[in-house]
Design a protein around this motif. Sequence first.
Motif, PDB file in Angstrom:
ATOM      1  N   THR A   8      -8.653   4.443  -1.518  1.00  0.00           N
ATOM      2  CA  THR A   8      -7.748   5.600  -1.518  1.00  0.00           C
ATOM      3  C   THR A   8      -8.455   6.946  -1.361  1.00  0.00           C
ATOM      4  O   THR A   8      -7.795   7.954  -1.122  1.00  0.00           O
ATOM      5  CB  THR A   8      -6.959   5.656  -2.834  1.00  0.00           C
ATOM      6  OG1 THR A   8      -7.890   5.802  -3.911  1.00  0.00           O
ATOM      7  CG2 THR A   8      -6.127   4.399  -3.038  1.00  0.00           C
ATOM      8  N   GLY A   9      -9.754   6.967  -1.578  1.00  0.00           N
ATOM      9  CA  GLY A   9     -10.463   8.248  -1.557  1.00  0.00           C
ATOM     10  C   GLY A   9     -10.171   9.082  -2.782  1.00  0.00           C
ATOM     11  O   GLY A   9     -10.562  10.242  -2.887  1.00  0.00           O
ATOM     12  N   MET A  10      -9.454   8.502  -3.729  1.00  0.00           N
ATOM     13  CA  MET A  10      -9.164   9.223  -4.979  1.00  0.00           C
ATOM     14  C   MET A  10     -10.237   8.896  -6.011  1.00  0.00           C
ATOM     15  O   MET A  10     -10.967   7.915  -5.874  1.00  0.00           O
ATOM     16  CB  MET A  10      -7.796   8.809  -5.537  1.00  0.00           C
ATOM     17  CG  MET A  10      -6.626   9.352  -4.747  1.00  0.00           C
ATOM     18  SD  MET A  10      -5.081   9.209  -5.668  1.00  0.00           S
ATOM     19  CE  MET A  10      -4.451   7.669  -5.074  1.00  0.00           C
ATOM     20  N   THR A  11     -10.290   9.713  -7.038  1.00  0.00           N
ATOM     21  CA  THR A  11     -11.193   9.433  -8.153  1.00  0.00           C
ATOM     22  C   THR A  11     -10.345   8.931  -9.314  1.00  0.00           C
ATOM     23  O   THR A  11      -9.296   9.520  -9.613  1.00  0.00           O
ATOM     24  CB  THR A  11     -11.938  10.719  -8.578  1.00  0.00           C
ATOM     25  OG1 THR A  11     -12.653  11.199  -7.449  1.00  0.00           O
ATOM     26  CG2 THR A  11     -12.904  10.450  -9.729  1.00  0.00           C
ATOM     27  N   LEU A  12     -10.784   7.860  -9.924  1.00  0.00           N
ATOM     28  CA  LEU A  12     -10.057   7.332 -11.082  1.00  0.00           C
ATOM     29  C   LEU A  12     -10.826   7.686 -12.342  1.00  0.00           C
ATOM     30  O   LEU A  12     -11.954   7.247 -12.541  1.00  0.00           O
ATOM     31  CB  LEU A  12      -9.911   5.808 -10.977  1.00  0.00           C
ATOM     32  CG  LEU A  12      -9.155   5.159 -12.137  1.00  0.00           C
ATOM     33  CD1 LEU A  12      -7.701   5.610 -12.161  1.00  0.00           C
ATOM     34  CD2 LEU A  12      -9.208   3.633 -12.035  1.00  0.00           C
ATOM     35  N   LYS A  13     -10.191   8.517 -13.176  1.00  0.00           N
ATOM     36  CA  LYS A  13     -10.819   8.893 -14.455  1.00  0.00           C
ATOM     37  C   LYS A  13     -10.209   8.002 -15.530  1.00  0.00           C
ATOM     38  O   LYS A  13      -8.983   8.018 -15.729  1.00  0.00           O
ATOM     39  CB  LYS A  13     -10.536  10.367 -14.735  1.00  0.00           C
ATOM     40  CG  LYS A  13     -11.262  10.908 -15.943  1.00  0.00           C
ATOM     41  CD  LYS A  13     -10.911  12.386 -16.124  1.00  0.00           C
ATOM     42  CE  LYS A  13     -11.228  12.824 -17.532  1.00  0.00           C
ATOM     43  NZ  LYS A  13     -10.550  14.065 -17.871  1.00  0.00           N
TER      44      LYS A  13
ATOM     45  N   TYR B  30       0.281   5.392  -6.659  1.00  0.00           N
ATOM     46  CA  TYR B  30      -0.639   4.647  -5.791  1.00  0.00           C
ATOM     47  C   TYR B  30      -1.594   3.802  -6.638  1.00  0.00           C
ATOM     48  O   TYR B  30      -1.916   2.674  -6.279  1.00  0.00           O
ATOM     49  CB  TYR B  30      -1.425   5.613  -4.887  1.00  0.00           C
ATOM     50  CG  TYR B  30      -0.746   5.858  -3.565  1.00  0.00           C
ATOM     51  CD1 TYR B  30       0.622   6.100  -3.500  1.00  0.00           C
ATOM     52  CD2 TYR B  30      -1.461   5.846  -2.372  1.00  0.00           C
ATOM     53  CE1 TYR B  30       1.260   6.317  -2.298  1.00  0.00           C
ATOM     54  CE2 TYR B  30      -0.837   6.060  -1.151  1.00  0.00           C
ATOM     55  CZ  TYR B  30       0.522   6.298  -1.116  1.00  0.00           C
ATOM     56  OH  TYR B  30       1.151   6.512   0.078  1.00  0.00           O
ATOM     57  N   PHE B  31      -2.032   4.374  -7.745  1.00  0.00           N
ATOM     58  CA  PHE B  31      -2.938   3.606  -8.610  1.00  0.00           C
ATOM     59  C   PHE B  31      -2.187   2.431  -9.254  1.00  0.00           C
ATOM     60  O   PHE B  31      -2.686   1.301  -9.301  1.00  0.00           O
ATOM     61  CB  PHE B  31      -3.544   4.518  -9.688  1.00  0.00           C
ATOM     62  CG  PHE B  31      -4.339   3.763 -10.712  1.00  0.00           C
ATOM     63  CD1 PHE B  31      -5.380   2.915 -10.326  1.00  0.00           C
ATOM     64  CD2 PHE B  31      -4.041   3.866 -12.064  1.00  0.00           C
ATOM     65  CE1 PHE B  31      -6.103   2.191 -11.275  1.00  0.00           C
ATOM     66  CE2 PHE B  31      -4.752   3.151 -13.009  1.00  0.00           C
ATOM     67  CZ  PHE B  31      -5.795   2.305 -12.609  1.00  0.00           C
ATOM     68  N   VAL B  32      -0.979   2.714  -9.716  1.00  0.00           N
ATOM     69  CA  VAL B  32      -0.170   1.646 -10.340  1.00  0.00           C
ATOM     70  C   VAL B  32       0.066   0.533  -9.324  1.00  0.00           C
ATOM     71  O   VAL B  32      -0.073  -0.658  -9.628  1.00  0.00           O
ATOM     72  CB  VAL B  32       1.180   2.209 -10.852  1.00  0.00           C
ATOM     73  CG1 VAL B  32       2.104   1.089 -11.301  1.00  0.00           C
ATOM     74  CG2 VAL B  32       0.947   3.203 -11.983  1.00  0.00           C
ATOM     75  N   GLN B  33       0.381   0.946  -8.119  1.00  0.00           N
ATOM     76  CA  GLN B  33       0.673  -0.035  -7.070  1.00  0.00           C
ATOM     77  C   GLN B  33      -0.553  -0.882  -6.748  1.00  0.00           C
ATOM     78  O   GLN B  33      -0.468  -2.101  -6.629  1.00  0.00           O
ATOM     79  CB  GLN B  33       1.162   0.708  -5.812  1.00  0.00           C
ATOM     80  CG  GLN B  33       1.608  -0.239  -4.739  1.00  0.00           C
ATOM     81  CD  GLN B  33       2.075   0.482  -3.477  1.00  0.00           C
ATOM     82  OE1 GLN B  33       2.241  -0.137  -2.455  1.00  0.00           O
ATOM     83  NE2 GLN B  33       2.297   1.774  -3.541  1.00  0.00           N
ATOM     84  N   TRP B  34      -1.684  -0.209  -6.622  1.00  0.00           N
ATOM     85  CA  TRP B  34      -2.912  -0.960  -6.328  1.00  0.00           C
ATOM     86  C   TRP B  34      -3.204  -1.963  -7.462  1.00  0.00           C
ATOM     87  O   TRP B  34      -3.502  -3.122  -7.223  1.00  0.00           O
ATOM     88  CB  TRP B  34      -4.079   0.024  -6.177  1.00  0.00           C
ATOM     89  CG  TRP B  34      -5.418  -0.654  -6.140  1.00  0.00           C
ATOM     90  CD1 TRP B  34      -6.000  -1.239  -5.043  1.00  0.00           C
ATOM     91  CD2 TRP B  34      -6.313  -0.844  -7.229  1.00  0.00           C
ATOM     92  NE1 TRP B  34      -7.200  -1.781  -5.399  1.00  0.00           N
ATOM     93  CE2 TRP B  34      -7.431  -1.557  -6.731  1.00  0.00           C
ATOM     94  CE3 TRP B  34      -6.307  -0.499  -8.574  1.00  0.00           C
ATOM     95  CZ2 TRP B  34      -8.513  -1.924  -7.527  1.00  0.00           C
ATOM     96  CZ3 TRP B  34      -7.371  -0.855  -9.375  1.00  0.00           C
ATOM     97  CH2 TRP B  34      -8.459  -1.558  -8.870  1.00  0.00           C
ATOM     98  N   ALA B  35      -3.078  -1.477  -8.713  1.00  0.00           N
ATOM     99  CA  ALA B  35      -3.438  -2.309  -9.873  1.00  0.00           C
ATOM    100  C   ALA B  35      -2.508  -3.513 -10.037  1.00  0.00           C
ATOM    101  O   ALA B  35      -2.902  -4.525 -10.616  1.00  0.00           O
ATOM    102  CB  ALA B  35      -3.417  -1.457 -11.141  1.00  0.00           C
ATOM    103  N   THR B  36      -1.278  -3.377  -9.547  1.00  0.00           N
ATOM    104  CA  THR B  36      -0.329  -4.481  -9.727  1.00  0.00           C
ATOM    105  C   THR B  36      -0.052  -5.195  -8.401  1.00  0.00           C
ATOM    106  O   THR B  36       0.931  -5.911  -8.268  1.00  0.00           O
ATOM    107  CB  THR B  36       0.998  -3.960 -10.332  1.00  0.00           C
ATOM    108  OG1 THR B  36       1.530  -2.923  -9.504  1.00  0.00           O
ATOM    109  CG2 THR B  36       0.794  -3.417 -11.725  1.00  0.00           C
TER     110      THR B  36
END
Lengths: 433, 295
Positions: free
Chosen positions: A63-68, A327-333
Amino acid sequence: MKARMLAMHVALPVLAIAATSTQAHAADFDWMKFKGKTVTFLANNNPVSQALLTYKADFEKLTGMTLKVDGYQEQQMRQRLVTVMNANSDEVDVFMTLPSREGEQFAAAGWYGDLTAMAKNDVAKDYDPAGLSQALLKAATFGGKLTSMPMNLEGPIFYYRTDIFKKCGLEAPKTIKDVEAAAEKIKTCDSTVTPFVSRGLKPAIAYTFSNLLHNVGGSYIANGKSNLCSAKGREALDTYSRLLRDFGPPGVVNYSFQQISALYRSGRAAMAFESSNELRTVMEGGARLKDTGLLPFPAGDAGQVPTTIGWGMAVSSHSKQPDAAWYFVQWATSPEVQKKMALQGIAPPRPSVANDPEYRKWIDEEPVRKEWQAALDVLATKGSSEVGYPIVANPQSREFIGQAVQDLILKQKTIDQACADADKALDALIALN
Amino acid sequence: MSDTAAILTQDRQKLEMSALSAPAVVFTVAMIAFPVVYTIWLGFQTFSSTGKQSFAGLANYSKLVSDYEFWHGLWVTIALFVLSLVLQLVFGVWLALVLFHAKRLPGIVRSLFISPFMMPPVVAGMMWLVILDPSLGAANYILQSFGLPPSDWLASPTWVIPTIALIDSWQWTPYVALIVLGGLQSLPPSVYEAAQIDGASAFKTFQRITLPLLLPTIVTAAILRSVDLLRFFDIIYITTQGGPGNASNTLNIYGFRVGFEFFNIGYASALMLTLTAIVFGAVLAFNRLRGAVAW
């Protein structure tokens, strides 16, 4: 709570819509849409999040995002969440939640972002929201709003030592009465082991007790009143407390999953009623790999009504970037990530993953894994997500259930006193609902 | 420079100094005052299970008076406070005397004696939870090795308070000993020489000279430990979470659960302010005692 005794594959309207509209939006979906953003994830530091966060770098690359990640133990995570949400702070974008415990409460407080539209309109081609456990999705839907996406499927299951059962001439128990009879026999047959162990720590009791209550045909509420003093309620209280008092380890009133897993893994318990998530912990070191049998908790008068819950991922209603958080929730699930987690022993909330050839191969490697999956299949199809009272103050209701059980284990009250005191306190809580 | 000019210069200097230090003072006062004022304000609010907030006046305080859990929590807090404080003062003075007289004790042994209080309480709690586990712990194994009956320790409603007091005393007695050791080292040698000339026995010397002279130091140690003991939380939460039943449910544990598990922040604030008042009361009482025993 019949409404929550849910079949795994009963389609819900909301997901039916999601399934049909997915194709229309999948083509436009771009994982890089929120590149450069930072998403903060408040995580419970349990095996589920640990397995998920093994792949943190994959998410950031995709995603190019940073996950904290803001990780705490379960109770500390809730403490942090309460502080953040009461301050209307946007510090947390995504948090882990147990809909069966705090779902009503958080939904009523308005802490969950509504995922209904996002799960319908903004999904990748292969996300397949309809492929997630419909039971768990329904358990996470409050007032028509989808509040979280399931990360796993879990519930208490019955671990027993096949070698001790064989030595004592016992068959695998089919009913609760068989469990009691087995405990009695093991007590004399092998005095070196604790015959039976389950949760005795006050706030933790509801998780396992609820299964027994439902199996005997009991319910927490009848006609708007607390129902622990009903015949079935008493039976459940009496059986659960007697099993722990007469056949449990000393100090069982301080036992939660850590102590139970440690006791069983060390070979000092013949039967343990504990979470399916503990399989990996129990099997650490391999000592119990070949001498453990696994079952859903044996039947009572109402058959088998196992407790089935799952951790979910929710987007904070105070998040300033709910779309990126989604997007993070979707990726994780997603099916891909949940398959990877399943191969680490996290029971998948997707039937498609449970049937995946690679996962089936992993399951088939050990007989105990096969039994684990078979037990999970029963949880998925017959499970009830009712753990404690289905009211807004569910966490507090668990205290009173636990108190009643502990009063009986410690012989501090008669069953009449214990259930009456609990019902009185619980009626007051129900009235606040 | 005339007197008037000098005064004006001094006034300007004072003004400048005040202006320069004002941000730090304002920040410090705000950091102390804001949480206190906010908690007082919260104590007058009521929160539903869903977090809905409304003004409640003194309702939280009147609820507190009739709340069995509050009175029970107060009783548990006081029992734990008294038991732990007595243990820590008695053994702290004893340990200080041992360290004071054993002048040739190697540094490493001295460090070992005082090491427990350097351990984070959460670690200490986890460690003792394992040691005292009735089934798997070392404590019962040792008892049974000597033919003694096993104990339920933290799982027994009867023994949980003494057990927690023992854990806390294990951790904090060395801290009391260090304070008392400092007091011992500052006692005037002349009074001991006089006692020796008069032929006083070791016990009489301790009873009539050391202890009275040490009292102000012991009271200081008692004040420091009292504040901590009345706010005692971490080890209890790690080991019992207030159980079994409510046997170790101190006011602090109760307040935490009401606030962060049941989301009634208003009532939790009222509970915590009451506890704060009790802590202040105890400190004031010990301060008066310190004044009375000063020499």
